[in-house]
Design a protein around this motif. Structure first.
Motif, mmCIF file in Angstrom:
data_model
loop_
_atom_site.group_PDB
_atom_site.id
_atom_site.type_symbol
_atom_site.label_atom_id
_atom_site.label_comp_id
_atom_site.label_asym_id
_atom_site.label_seq_id
_atom_site.Cartn_x
_atom_site.Cartn_y
_atom_site.Cartn_z
ATOM 1 N N GLY A 44 57.540 -11.685 -0.401
ATOM 2 C CA GLY A 44 58.338 -10.688 0.300
ATOM 3 C C GLY A 44 59.570 -10.353 -0.520
ATOM 4 O O GLY A 44 59.757 -10.859 -1.636
ATOM 5 N N TYR A 45 60.406 -9.490 0.022
ATOM 6 C CA TYR A 45 61.616 -9.052 -0.672
ATOM 7 C C TYR A 45 62.817 -9.255 0.254
ATOM 8 O O TYR A 45 62.775 -8.925 1.444
ATOM 9 C CB TYR A 45 61.530 -7.573 -1.038
ATOM 10 N N PHE A 46 63.906 -9.754 -0.314
ATOM 11 C CA PHE A 46 65.120 -9.919 0.470
ATOM 12 C C PHE A 46 65.761 -8.556 0.737
ATOM 13 O O PHE A 46 65.688 -7.648 -0.095
ATOM 14 C CB PHE A 46 66.109 -10.826 -0.268
ATOM 15 N N ALA A 47 66.368 -8.443 1.911
ATOM 16 C CA ALA A 47 67.010 -7.188 2.288
ATOM 17 C C ALA A 47 68.049 -7.465 3.361
ATOM 18 O O ALA A 47 68.001 -8.501 4.038
ATOM 19 C CB ALA A 47 65.980 -6.185 2.811
ATOM 20 N N PHE A 48 68.968 -6.536 3.515
ATOM 21 C CA PHE A 48 69.918 -6.592 4.627
ATOM 22 C C PHE A 48 69.354 -5.751 5.774
ATOM 23 O O PHE A 48 69.022 -4.577 5.594
ATOM 24 C CB PHE A 48 71.293 -6.079 4.202
ATOM 25 N N ILE A 49 69.253 -6.368 6.937
ATOM 26 C CA ILE A 49 68.737 -5.711 8.138
ATOM 27 C C ILE A 49 69.901 -5.191 8.971
ATOM 28 O O ILE A 49 70.940 -5.850 9.095
ATOM 29 C CB ILE A 49 67.891 -6.703 8.968
ATOM 30 N N TYR A 50 69.729 -4.009 9.541
ATOM 31 C CA TYR A 50 70.761 -3.420 10.395
ATOM 32 C C TYR A 50 70.122 -2.869 11.663
ATOM 33 O O TYR A 50 68.908 -2.648 11.729
ATOM 34 C CB TYR A 50 71.518 -2.312 9.661
ATOM 35 N N ASN A 51 70.953 -2.654 12.669
ATOM 36 C CA ASN A 51 70.539 -2.058 13.936
ATOM 37 C C ASN A 51 70.924 -0.583 13.897
ATOM 38 O O ASN A 51 72.110 -0.247 13.933
ATOM 39 C CB ASN A 51 71.227 -2.775 15.100
ATOM 40 N N ALA A 52 69.932 0.305 13.802
ATOM 41 C CA ALA A 52 70.199 1.736 13.653
ATOM 42 C C ALA A 52 70.912 2.327 14.862
ATOM 43 O O ALA A 52 71.539 3.383 14.747
ATOM 44 C CB ALA A 52 68.889 2.485 13.395
ATOM 45 N N GLU A 53 70.843 1.657 16.012
ATOM 46 C CA GLU A 53 71.561 2.142 17.191
ATOM 47 C C GLU A 53 73.048 1.812 17.114
ATOM 48 O O GLU A 53 73.849 2.398 17.838
ATOM 49 C CB GLU A 53 70.952 1.529 18.459
ATOM 50 N N GLN A 54 73.397 0.867 16.238
ATOM 51 C CA GLN A 54 74.790 0.467 16.077
ATOM 52 C C GLN A 54 75.390 0.947 14.758
ATOM 53 O O GLN A 54 76.595 1.159 14.659
ATOM 54 C CB GLN A 54 74.903 -1.069 16.146
ATOM 55 N N LEU A 55 74.537 1.103 13.746
ATOM 56 C CA LEU A 55 75.000 1.510 12.416
ATOM 57 C C LEU A 55 74.172 2.720 11.977
ATOM 58 O O LEU A 55 73.037 2.581 11.535
ATOM 59 C CB LEU A 55 74.842 0.355 11.422
ATOM 60 N N SER A 56 74.758 3.899 12.097
ATOM 61 C CA SER A 56 74.009 5.132 11.816
ATOM 62 C C SER A 56 73.928 5.437 10.323
ATOM 63 O O SER A 56 73.022 6.153 9.886
ATOM 64 C CB SER A 56 74.651 6.311 12.541
ATOM 65 N N GLN A 57 74.857 4.884 9.533
ATOM 66 C CA GLN A 57 74.872 5.144 8.101
ATOM 67 C C GLN A 57 74.865 3.819 7.338
ATOM 68 O O GLN A 57 75.914 3.306 6.945
ATOM 69 C CB GLN A 57 76.099 5.973 7.715
ATOM 70 N N PRO A 58 73.685 3.250 7.121
ATOM 71 C CA PRO A 58 73.591 1.997 6.373
ATOM 72 C C PRO A 58 73.874 2.230 4.892
ATOM 73 O O PRO A 58 73.757 3.364 4.409
ATOM 74 C CB PRO A 58 72.136 1.574 6.591
ATOM 75 N N PRO A 59 74.236 1.198 4.161
ATOM 76 C CA PRO A 59 74.410 1.359 2.712
ATOM 77 C C PRO A 59 73.065 1.595 2.032
ATOM 78 O O PRO A 59 72.051 1.023 2.430
ATOM 79 C CB PRO A 59 75.016 0.016 2.290
ATOM 80 N N HIS A 60 73.047 2.427 1.010
ATOM 81 C CA HIS A 60 71.814 2.752 0.301
ATOM 82 C C HIS A 60 71.745 2.105 -1.079
ATOM 83 O O HIS A 60 70.832 2.397 -1.854
ATOM 84 C CB HIS A 60 71.653 4.268 0.180
ATOM 85 N N SER A 61 72.702 1.242 -1.369
ATOM 86 C CA SER A 61 72.704 0.513 -2.635
ATOM 87 C C SER A 61 73.615 -0.689 -2.488
ATOM 88 O O SER A 61 74.446 -0.763 -1.562
ATOM 89 C CB SER A 61 73.206 1.407 -3.779
ATOM 90 N N PHE A 62 73.481 -1.645 -3.389
ATOM 91 C CA PHE A 62 74.370 -2.801 -3.387
ATOM 92 C C PHE A 62 75.793 -2.344 -3.707
ATOM 93 O O PHE A 62 76.777 -2.822 -3.126
ATOM 94 C CB PHE A 62 73.902 -3.848 -4.409
ATOM 95 N N ALA A 63 75.889 -1.374 -4.624
ATOM 96 C CA ALA A 63 77.198 -0.845 -4.994
ATOM 97 C C ALA A 63 77.900 -0.232 -3.778
ATOM 98 O O ALA A 63 79.104 -0.443 -3.563
ATOM 99 C CB ALA A 63 77.045 0.199 -6.099
ATOM 100 N N GLU A 64 77.142 0.492 -2.947
ATOM 101 C CA GLU A 64 77.737 1.100 -1.757
ATOM 102 C C GLU A 64 78.165 0.028 -0.761
ATOM 103 O O GLU A 64 79.208 0.156 -0.107
ATOM 104 C CB GLU A 64 76.744 2.058 -1.094
ATOM 105 N N LEU A 65 77.389 -1.043 -0.642
ATOM 106 C CA LEU A 65 77.781 -2.150 0.233
ATOM 107 C C LEU A 65 79.143 -2.691 -0.180
ATOM 108 O O LEU A 65 80.009 -2.950 0.674
ATOM 109 C CB LEU A 65 76.729 -3.260 0.164
ATOM 110 N N LEU A 66 79.363 -2.832 -1.481
ATOM 111 C CA LEU A 66 80.630 -3.362 -1.986
ATOM 112 C C LEU A 66 81.773 -2.372 -1.780
ATOM 113 O O LEU A 66 82.940 -2.775 -1.674
ATOM 114 C CB LEU A 66 80.497 -3.709 -3.467
ATOM 115 N N GLU A 67 81.460 -1.091 -1.717
ATOM 116 C CA GLU A 67 82.490 -0.052 -1.586
ATOM 117 C C GLU A 67 82.861 0.239 -0.132
ATOM 118 O O GLU A 67 83.751 1.060 0.118
ATOM 119 C CB GLU A 67 82.004 1.234 -2.260
ATOM 120 N N ARG A 68 82.152 -0.420 0.810
ATOM 121 C CA ARG A 68 82.432 -0.157 2.231
ATOM 122 C C ARG A 68 82.905 -1.443 2.915
ATOM 123 O O ARG A 68 82.124 -2.161 3.539
ATOM 124 C CB ARG A 68 81.177 0.394 2.904
#
Length: 325
Positions: free
Chosen positions: A122-146
């Motif tokens: 399998g592949y590691f990933a960050f899971i989010y709840n789309a009902e709570q987070l409408s704009q998830p990060p689309h890259s690791f770089a974006e995760l660090l910038e938010r």
């Protein structure tokens, strides 16, 4: 006298006690909701033996237990280490070559190892709840910038999932890894010992993101008919995990151990991987419809297990020093 003779005759004609194969594995595999019970039932019907699953916290815990027990270990097989621990586990000198002829395997990078056999990936990933987070990060770089995004993940010293994040960071950032950990530490709600604790906290709404697998949403869709749990698709790629098993040199049942390893790569075992372990089977196996909704990680990221063995202690120390600052 006749009763005594009858008892002797009964003992002589009674079938011998069945053999026992002992497997050290992780708790979610052996749990009632994991694949272990169904696999145990199927294999026992084939081998006419007893299959004993000893549940430990995680793959790292399995390796630590093996090191502690050494040649005195009661395990015949260890099941639940992953591709990042191969060289470290082999260094114990406690594992035997599997001598199993491999079928055609469906693995992203193929498989060539004479000690360990893969049973899922399998592949590691960050899971989010789309009902709570409408704009998830689309890259690791974006995760660090938010910095507003909060997260949960697992301790890389005790969890193969947490270790996967450490290797993911090393693959992408190398010498800049310490700064990544410092960035993430500022909004990390908790670093848990294992996956179950952190995922449970996430489901209670305690963080925006939790470290898990790209296949985790399939569980929620298949079992709970819930579509809000999704994996954030990172443009840099996702780190690949291959879970493996191996037999011990000190196994009291080597023939039975190899029989299980062969069984592990058969449809009778592999059919329980997708909807039992919520990972991908390593041979051609029909997948539930929920798996067609999953993201396809591109590229597939990994590090050589020997490089991991050489640098793992340093990377763990770097992680620990960074998050404690």
């Amino acid at each position: 006298m006749y009763k005594f003779l009858g008892l002797v005759l009964l003992l002589i004609t009674a079938p011998a006690l069945s053999k026992t194969l002992t497997i050290y594995t992780y708790s979610s595999f052996a749990s009632d909701w994991g694949p272990g019970p169904a696999i145990k039932k199927t294999f026992e019907a084939q081998c006419h033996c007893q299959l004993q699953l000893v549940a430990l916290d995680d793959g790292v815990a399995i390796l630590n237990r093996l090191r502690l027990e050494g040649k005195r270990s009661k395990a015949d097989i260890i099941l639940g280490l992953d591709n990042s621990l191969l060289s470290t586990a082999k260094d114990t000198g406690l594992l035997a070559q599997h001598q199993v002829e491999l079928p055609k395997l469906n693995l992203p990078n193929g498989w060539h190892d004479d000690t360990f056999l893969p049973y899922d990936y399998g592949y590691f990933a960050f899971i989010y709840n789309a009902e709570q987070l409408s704009q998830p990060p689309h890259s690791f770089a974006e995760l660090l910038e938010r910095p507003e995004l909060t997260l949960l993940y697992q301790d890389p010293r005790t969890s193969t999932v947490g270790q996967g994040l450490m290797l993911w960071v090393q693959t992408l950032y190398g010498e800049r890894a310490a700064r990544v950990w410092q960035n993430l530490a500022k909004r990390t709600v908790a670093v848990t010992k294992g996956w179950s604790e952190s995922y449970g906290m996430f489901l209670k709404g305690e963080a925006d993101l939790v470290l898990s697998y790209t296949s985790s949403p399939a569980y929620h869709l298949e079992i709970e008919q819930q579509t809000q749990y999704q994996a954030a698709n990172f443009s840099e790629g996702h780190y690949l995990q291959v879970e493996v098993a191996a037999m011990l040199k000190a196994s009291k049942e080597p023939a039975l151990a190899r029989q299980f390893l062969t069984f592990m790569l058969s449809p009778d075992f592999q059919q329980h991987v997708a909807q039992g372990n919520w990972m991908f089977p390593v041979i051609d196996t029909e997948l539930p419809d929920s798996f067609t909704t999953l993201i396809t990680p591109t590229p597939s990221l990994s590090l050589d297990s020997e490089k991991i063995r050489l640098h793992r202690s340093h990377w763990l120390k770097e992680w620990r020093n960074s998050v404690l600052q």
